[in-house]
Design a protein around this motif. Structure first.
Motif, PDB file in Angstrom:
ATOM      1  N   CYS A 129     -10.986  -7.397  -9.885  1.00 17.29           N
ATOM      2  CA  CYS A 129      -9.639  -6.874  -9.569  1.00 17.29           C
ATOM      3  C   CYS A 129      -8.576  -7.972  -9.491  1.00 17.29           C
ATOM      4  O   CYS A 129      -8.853  -9.079  -9.023  1.00 17.29           O
ATOM      5  N   THR A 158       0.823  -1.216   0.000  1.00 17.11           N
ATOM      6  CA  THR A 158       0.000   0.000   0.000  1.00 17.11           C
ATOM      7  C   THR A 158       0.856   1.265   0.000  1.00 17.11           C
ATOM      8  O   THR A 158       0.388   2.335  -0.378  1.00 17.11           O
ATOM      9  N   LEU A 189     -13.585 -13.914   4.122  1.00 20.62           N
ATOM     10  CA  LEU A 189     -15.003 -13.824   3.756  1.00 20.62           C
ATOM     11  C   LEU A 189     -15.399 -14.999   2.859  1.00 20.62           C
ATOM     12  O   LEU A 189     -16.470 -15.589   3.020  1.00 20.62           O
ATOM     13  N   ASN A 211      -0.656  -9.832  -0.994  1.00 21.21           N
ATOM     14  CA  ASN A 211      -1.856 -10.327  -0.285  1.00 21.21           C
ATOM     15  C   ASN A 211      -1.633 -11.710   0.329  1.00 21.21           C
ATOM     16  O   ASN A 211      -1.780 -12.725  -0.366  1.00 21.21           O
ATOM     17  N   TYR A 269      -4.660   3.536   7.562  1.00 24.50           N
ATOM     18  CA  TYR A 269      -3.860   2.329   7.846  1.00 24.50           C
ATOM     19  C   TYR A 269      -2.613   2.317   6.966  1.00 24.50           C
ATOM     20  O   TYR A 269      -1.483   2.167   7.435  1.00 24.50           O
ATOM     21  N   ASN A 307     -12.739  -7.868   6.377  1.00 21.46           N
ATOM     22  CA  ASN A 307     -12.295  -6.912   5.359  1.00 21.46           C
ATOM     23  C   ASN A 307     -11.764  -7.580   4.111  1.00 21.46           C
ATOM     24  O   ASN A 307     -11.945  -7.088   3.018  1.00 21.46           O
ATOM     25  N   ASN A 308     -11.062  -8.668   4.323  1.00 23.03           N
ATOM     26  CA  ASN A 308     -10.300  -9.226   3.217  1.00 23.03           C
ATOM     27  C   ASN A 308     -11.044 -10.364   2.528  1.00 23.03           C
ATOM     28  O   ASN A 308     -11.919 -11.004   3.112  1.00 23.03           O
ATOM     29  N   LEU A 309     -10.635 -10.599   1.309  1.00 24.20           N
ATOM     30  CA  LEU A 309     -11.337 -11.566   0.469  1.00 24.20           C
ATOM     31  C   LEU A 309     -11.360 -12.971   1.073  1.00 24.20           C
ATOM     32  O   LEU A 309     -12.419 -13.598   1.166  1.00 24.20           O
ATOM     33  N   LYS A 315     -19.614 -10.951  -1.699  1.00 28.15           N
ATOM     34  CA  LYS A 315     -19.760  -9.799  -2.586  1.00 28.15           C
ATOM     35  C   LYS A 315     -18.503  -9.683  -3.431  1.00 28.15           C
ATOM     36  O   LYS A 315     -17.399  -9.625  -2.865  1.00 28.15           O
ATOM     37  N   ASP A 339     -10.171   0.722  -4.226  1.00 25.40           N
ATOM     38  CA  ASP A 339      -9.554  -0.484  -4.794  1.00 25.40           C
ATOM     39  C   ASP A 339      -8.841  -0.182  -6.109  1.00 25.40           C
ATOM     40  O   ASP A 339      -9.407   0.467  -6.991  1.00 25.40           O
ATOM     41  N   PHE A 357     -16.554  -7.149  -5.497  1.00 23.67           N
ATOM     42  CA  PHE A 357     -16.601  -5.692  -5.653  1.00 23.67           C
ATOM     43  C   PHE A 357     -16.176  -5.275  -7.060  1.00 23.67           C
ATOM     44  O   PHE A 357     -15.030  -4.922  -7.285  1.00 23.67           O
ATOM     45  N   ARG A 366     -15.553  -1.292  -4.736  1.00 24.12           N
ATOM     46  CA  ARG A 366     -15.259  -0.816  -3.381  1.00 24.12           C
ATOM     47  C   ARG A 366     -14.346   0.409  -3.508  1.00 24.12           C
ATOM     48  O   ARG A 366     -13.319   0.333  -4.197  1.00 24.12           O
ATOM     49  N   ARG A 377      -5.003  -9.275  -7.871  1.00 22.69           N
ATOM     50  CA  ARG A 377      -4.087  -9.122  -6.731  1.00 22.69           C
ATOM     51  C   ARG A 377      -3.045 -10.237  -6.764  1.00 22.69           C
ATOM     52  O   ARG A 377      -3.258 -11.288  -7.376  1.00 22.69           O
TER      53      ARG A 377
HETATM   54  N1  UFG Z   1     -12.877  -8.285  -2.479  1.00 28.51           N
HETATM   55  C1  UFG Z   1     -14.140  -8.638  -2.906  1.00 28.51           C
HETATM   56  N2  UFG Z   1     -15.064  -8.948  -1.964  1.00 28.51           N
HETATM   57  C2  UFG Z   1     -14.789  -8.907  -0.618  1.00 28.51           C
HETATM   58  C3  UFG Z   1     -13.502  -8.560  -0.203  1.00 28.51           C
HETATM   59  C4  UFG Z   1     -12.550  -8.253  -1.158  1.00 28.51           C
HETATM   60  O1  UFG Z   1     -14.432  -8.664  -4.089  1.00 28.51           O
HETATM   61  O2  UFG Z   1     -15.703  -9.188   0.166  1.00 28.51           O
HETATM   62  C5  UFG Z   1     -11.880  -7.996  -3.486  1.00 28.51           C
HETATM   63  C6  UFG Z   1     -11.310  -6.587  -3.370  1.00 28.51           C
HETATM   64  O3  UFG Z   1     -12.124  -5.685  -4.075  1.00 28.51           O
HETATM   65  C7  UFG Z   1      -9.931  -6.775  -3.972  1.00 28.51           C
HETATM   66  C8  UFG Z   1      -9.562  -8.230  -3.631  1.00 28.51           C
HETATM   67  O4  UFG Z   1     -10.787  -8.858  -3.299  1.00 28.51           O
HETATM   68  O5  UFG Z   1     -10.008  -6.663  -5.355  1.00 28.51           O
HETATM   69  C9  UFG Z   1      -8.627  -8.351  -2.457  1.00 28.51           C
HETATM   70  O6  UFG Z   1      -9.161  -7.576  -1.408  1.00 28.51           O
HETATM   71  P1  UFG Z   1      -8.594  -7.649   0.066  1.00 28.51           P
HETATM   72  O7  UFG Z   1      -9.451  -6.740   0.900  1.00 28.51           O
HETATM   73  O8  UFG Z   1      -8.463  -9.061   0.496  1.00 28.51           O
HETATM   74  O9  UFG Z   1      -7.138  -7.081  -0.082  1.00 28.51           O
HETATM   75  P2  UFG Z   1      -6.647  -5.649  -0.647  1.00 28.51           P
HETATM   76  O10 UFG Z   1      -5.851  -5.951  -1.860  1.00 28.51           O
HETATM   77  O11 UFG Z   1      -7.714  -4.666  -0.754  1.00 28.51           O
HETATM   78  O12 UFG Z   1      -5.792  -5.167   0.597  1.00 28.51           O
HETATM   79  C10 UFG Z   1      -4.506  -5.624   0.776  1.00 28.51           C
HETATM   80  C11 UFG Z   1      -4.180  -5.693   2.271  1.00 28.51           C
HETATM   81  C12 UFG Z   1      -4.146  -4.332   2.895  1.00 28.51           C
HETATM   82  C13 UFG Z   1      -3.298  -3.393   2.080  1.00 28.51           C
HETATM   83  C14 UFG Z   1      -3.733  -3.396   0.639  1.00 28.51           C
HETATM   84  C15 UFG Z   1      -2.822  -2.558  -0.201  1.00 28.51           C
HETATM   85  O13 UFG Z   1      -5.139  -6.475   2.940  1.00 28.51           O
HETATM   86  O14 UFG Z   1      -3.562  -4.467   4.172  1.00 28.51           O
HETATM   87  O15 UFG Z   1      -3.678  -4.724   0.134  1.00 28.51           O
HETATM   88  O16 UFG Z   1      -3.188  -2.560  -1.522  1.00 28.51           O
HETATM   89  F1  UFG Z   1      -3.404  -2.130   2.550  1.00 28.51           F
END
Ligand code: UFG
Length: 338
Positions: free
Chosen positions: A226, A125, A200, A177, A148, A195-197, A213, A295, A215, A292, A228
């Motif tokens: 998206c 991040t 969930l 991730n 954060y 919070n994280n994929l 969901k 993102d 996003f 979301r 990752r």
């Molecule tokens: N996603 C969904 N549905 C959900 C949760 C997540 O579709 O219910 C998607 C998000 O939109 C994203 C992907 O799954 O495309 C991964 O999402 P996460 O929340 O698991 O992870 P992020 O990539 O958003 O976040 C991670 C770390 C954070 C950090 C961030 C930096 O968890 O600590 O990368 O980019 F800040």
């Protein structure tokens, strides 16, 4: 001896196991605000080694300084931090106070302990919004989209300043991730992480939630969802051991180094769902929702620097990540029923 802060957390606990299996002795510290003391029992049952545990909130400087001299600390691996992106937007003060005051107190502890070696748990991040992938360490850091994320960027800057005074030698590890779990199923991500994929997705798989969901499906990616860079938490744990070895052996000519830790491969959200279904033989209900906020469409790592300097690369496949995550979920749910 290595002090591991956040030792009962997700990445911390896996790293403690890896450190012990590489012959290090560890003192574990955590405030147990988002993890359980029983994780220490799990670590001990996996490793067969007794791990001293200190329940300390790093914001409590007096409590932390009380343990100066109690253990012969050669280095610190610092995980302890709040990490919920959404919560940090709603309550930035909680994040700045915990993640940054905790770090400052830790520096006082290290100074009084005569310890200079710090491995810092950072995040991709710190690159903010990127317009090119894969991401290399020489990309400029930018204001992250959440408080954060900003605590991670600011922490790296504070580390730079302290290192410039010869008080510190540090390696900052920028995670992509992390998912998956120890093969025993005894360690894993906090299932209350909403919070994280992956947590969930596991909730849906175990019938605790009706559907996942997704996003957004209108990004400019292979299937519109998206991308990752998912990395097995055990591979991540090994990277911490290698980083510590490099730091302790004084292999670097500079006081602070930064490494991306990712697999170098990107997967979309929909690919993750379908791979999970295939690997574990479970149908995952999902619904396409709005994007979301905050993102990025696509982010994945170039981890060549870690390969070269840390002699590290990911070894576990996406299948390993998804099957170990599901194994952990089942173990956790069974114990919950008891
Ligand atoms: N996603 C969904 N549905 C959900 C949760 C997540 O579709 O219910 C998607 C998000 O939109 C994203 C992907 O799954 O495309 C991964 O999402 P996460 O929340 O698991 O992870 P992020 O990539 O958003 O976040 C991670 C770390 C954070 C950090 C961030 C930096 O968890 O600590 O990368 O980019 F800040």
């Amino acid at each position: 001896m290595i002090l591991v802060t956040g030792a009962t957390g997700y990445i911390g606990s896996h790293t403690v196991v890896e450190l012990i299996s590489h012959g290090y002795s560890v003192v574990a510290l955590d405030d147990l605000s988002t993890s359980r003391a029983s994780t220490i029992d799990a670590i001990e049952s996996i490793t067969g080694v007794k791990v001293p545990f200190e329940k300390i909130d790093l914001k409590d400087k007096a409590a932390l300084l009380k343990i100066v001299g109690k253990y012969p600390i050669d280095g610190v691996i610092h995980f302890a931090a709040h990490m919920a992106v959404g919560e940090s937007v709603l309550n930035p003060l909680k994040y700045y106070e915990n993640n940054l005051c905790g770090l400052l107190n830790l520096f006082h502890f290290m100074d009084q302990s005569g310890c200079k070696n710090l491995i810092f748990s950072s995040s991709c991040t710190v690159y903010g919004e990127v317009n090119k992938v894969p991401v290399t360490e020489d990309f400029p850091t930018q204001r992250p989209p959440s408080p954060y994320g900003n605590t991670k960027k600011i922490a790296e800057e504070i580390i730079e300043d302290l290192a410039a005074t010869n008080k510190l030698k540090s390696i900052c590890l920028r995670y992509f991730n992390p998912i998956g779990a120890h093969p025993s199923g005894l360690l894993g991500e906090n299932p209350d992480n909403m919070n994280n994929l992956m947590p969930l997705l596991l909730k849906v798989a175990s019938g605790k939630m009706e559907s996942l969901k997704v996003f957004g499906n209108d990004y400019k990616t292979r299937d519109g969802s998206c991308v990752r860079d998912y990395i097995h938490v055990m591979d991540l744990a090994t990277a911490h051991v290698k980083a510590y070895q490099r730091l302790a052996a004084k292999e670097s000519a500079v006081a602070v180094e930064k490494f991306n830790l990712g697999s170098g491969n990107g997967f979309t959200v929909l690919e993750m769902i379908h791979a999970f279904e295939k690997v574990n033989g479970i149908k995952i209900n999902y619904k396409i929702e709005d994007r979301r906020p905050g993102d990025a469409a696509e982010i994945f790592s170039d981890s060549k620097l870690a390969a070269e300097k840390l002699k590290w690369k990911t070894e576990r496949s996406l299948e390993d990540m998804l099957s170990s995550a599901w194994n952990r979920e089942k173990t956790y749910r069974q114990n919950e029923l008891r």
